[in-house]
Enzyme design. Structure first.
Site, short mmCIF file in Angstrom:
data_model
loop_
_atom_site.label_atom_id
_atom_site.label_comp_id
_atom_site.label_asym_id
_atom_site.label_seq_id
_atom_site.Cartn_x
_atom_site.Cartn_y
_atom_site.Cartn_z
N ASN A 31 0.83 -1.19 0.00
CA ASN A 31 0.00 0.00 0.00
C ASN A 31 0.87 1.24 0.00
OD1 ASN A 31 0.47 0.50 3.07
ND2 ASN A 31 -0.44 -1.54 3.00
N ASP A 78 -2.97 -1.15 7.30
CA ASP A 78 -1.75 -0.49 7.77
C ASP A 78 -1.90 1.01 7.96
OD1 ASP A 78 0.13 -2.76 7.78
OD2 ASP A 78 -0.22 -2.79 5.62
N HIS A 99 5.77 -6.10 0.49
CA HIS A 99 6.38 -7.35 0.95
C HIS A 99 7.30 -7.85 -0.17
CE1 HIS A 99 4.11 -8.00 4.73
NE2 HIS A 99 3.25 -7.21 4.13
N ASP A 122 24.54 6.09 -2.74
CA ASP A 122 23.88 7.14 -3.53
C ASP A 122 22.54 7.57 -2.92
OD1 ASP A 122 25.81 7.44 -5.47
OD2 ASP A 122 24.88 6.03 -6.86
N HIS A 187 8.51 -8.66 9.61
CA HIS A 187 7.37 -8.15 8.85
C HIS A 187 7.74 -7.76 7.43
CE1 HIS A 187 3.63 -6.37 7.89
NE2 HIS A 187 3.84 -5.14 8.36
N TYR A 245 25.54 15.81 -9.25
CA TYR A 245 24.93 14.73 -10.04
C TYR A 245 23.68 15.25 -10.75
CZ TYR A 245 22.44 10.41 -11.11
OH TYR A 245 21.78 9.40 -11.75
#
Length: 248
Positions: A31, A78, A99, A122, A187, A245
């Site tokens: 999510n 969540d 995940h 970086d 998790h 950069y």
């Protein structure tokens, strides 16, 4: 009639659609949320809705106290974790939780990822942190909210939770916006950024860093962290006050 939250919902929707596109999760395993600090609300993926059927109108808007402001569906389970991070981490405007397999594997091993190469440097000048394992009473009290509190304490008050570096030494306080990724023990990964799209970008970067570290340690079990002077050079050339950069 267009909602006053339409732009925010579209930002969250587009960011969520990057999860399957970048191979960061299958089915409904992830999510993204987008935060509007001025309005005090964030838009987040609805719980259990597959990416290939999700529409912009399915995105749910909630405030920081988890009151539903707009939407017909239930927000991600969540959501309380996201709310805690928005409350405690200055400067973030988007959060991603997935995940993804390599990052999740490190989290399941309860190990932070050492800084082994310039790809990692970086994006952050520090190793990727893994939180301590969440306590039983915290799970029973309010699991998702306590997960957010644990992440915040790991960064802002590491002594309180006994957070450690990958080598077992005590973790020092970290600036979240400069270290936009974490592994939650047992998790999986959470990442954040100045907006929702940047948080997904950081999730993709974390997955690649996790994969590269695993391969590196397999190829050379006698690995060593990247020297600090190389870390500093790579981080500063992208993020320092004299960064050079990219295009200006």
């Amino acid at each position: 009639m267009s909602s006053i939250y339409q732009t925010l919902k579209e930002e969250a929707f587009e960011a969520n659609m990057q999860i399957p596109k970048r191979g960061l999760a299958i089915y409904t395993w992830g999510n993204v949320s987008a935060f509007d600090k001025a309005k005090g609300v964030f838009a987040i993926k609805p719980s259990g809705v597959p990416y290939d059927t999700m529409k912009v109108d399915d995105i749910v808007v909630v405030d920081l106290e988890l009151n539903k402001v707009e939407g017909n569906l239930n927000p991600s389970s969540d959501t309380p974790t996201h709310a805690e991070l928005y409350k405690k981490f200055e400067g973030i405007g988007g959060i991603t939780h997935t995940h993804s397999p390599y990052a999740t594997s490190w989290a399941q091993a309860c190990k932070g990822i050492p800084l082994l190469g310039t790809t990692h440097a970086d994006h952050s000048a520090n190793a990727v942190v893994c939180t301590p394992m969440i306590k039983k009473d915290a799970v029973e009290r309010a699991y998702e909210k306590e997960t957010g509190i644990l992440i915040a304490d790991t960064f802002l008050n590491p002594k309180k939770v006994g957070a450690l570096n990958y080598d077992g030494t005590p973790l020092k306080k970290l600036v979240p916006i400069e270290n936009p990724m974490v592994l939650v023990a047992g998790h999986g990964p959470f990442t954040w950024g100045t907006n929702a799209d940047k948080s997904v970008y950081n999730a993709a970067v974390l997955e690649e860093i996790a994969k590269m570290a695993w391969v590196t340690m397999t190829v050379n079990p006698a690995w060593k962290p990247l020297p600090d002077y190389v870390v500093d050079k790579h981080y500063q050339r992208k993020h320092g006050k004299n960064a050079y950069y990219g295009q200006r």
